[in-house]
Design a protein around this motif. Sequence first.
Motif: not given
Length: 204
Positions: A175-204
């Motif tokens: 959580y970032n109290p300055t902007n009152n927002e979260y950065l959520v990150i996770w492992s993501d297989g949208r481009t390479g599948g489960f054997g080639n996971l990338d890291v993606y993020g989203q401001i919430v």
Amino acid sequence: GVEAAGFTVDNNYQITATAPAGLTSGKIQVTTPAGTANSTGEFLVLTGAALRMTNQAADQEAVSTTYNSTTQEFFSVWHDNRSGNLDIYGQRSDANGNAVGGNIAISTLADEQGNPHVSYNSTANEFLVTFSNNAPSPGSEDIYGQRVDGNGNLIGAAFIISNAASRQLYPNSSYNPTNNEYLVIWSDGRTGGFGNLDVYGQIV
């Protein structure tokens, strides 16, 4: 220095020592007939015995915890198989780690939810719990979020943070109290599948 009452050698890398009352952290020096060794880092003193947060059937795993500076409580979450299907549960604890109230069902959606993470929002005195949800089918997990107020009550319904193709797993957030927002990150297989996971993020 202050002499400990005694210590036990657990293995080649760890000892357990009885620290005098009042000590909370510091460096440690161990003297044995073989010689003297000094720690490079500082030790921390464990306070009291282990605290049981849940006593349910089946497994409770994948825990995450954070501190509520407004109420001076901890809030912990985990995935829970008490119903025979993984759900997300939580527990409030006071400043000494003692349970406040009972376990809180955070997500009991259809299918299974796992690997939760919790962050504290000091501006609104609430939490964001993120987790993977395997609907509509296993192997296509999405990232969901659920807001929880400082007293452990759910705020609204669970919402989708990412439902991209393939699998999104193991969310984490801050959580970032300055902007009152979260950065959520996770492992993501949208481009390479489960054997080639990338890291993606989203401001919430």
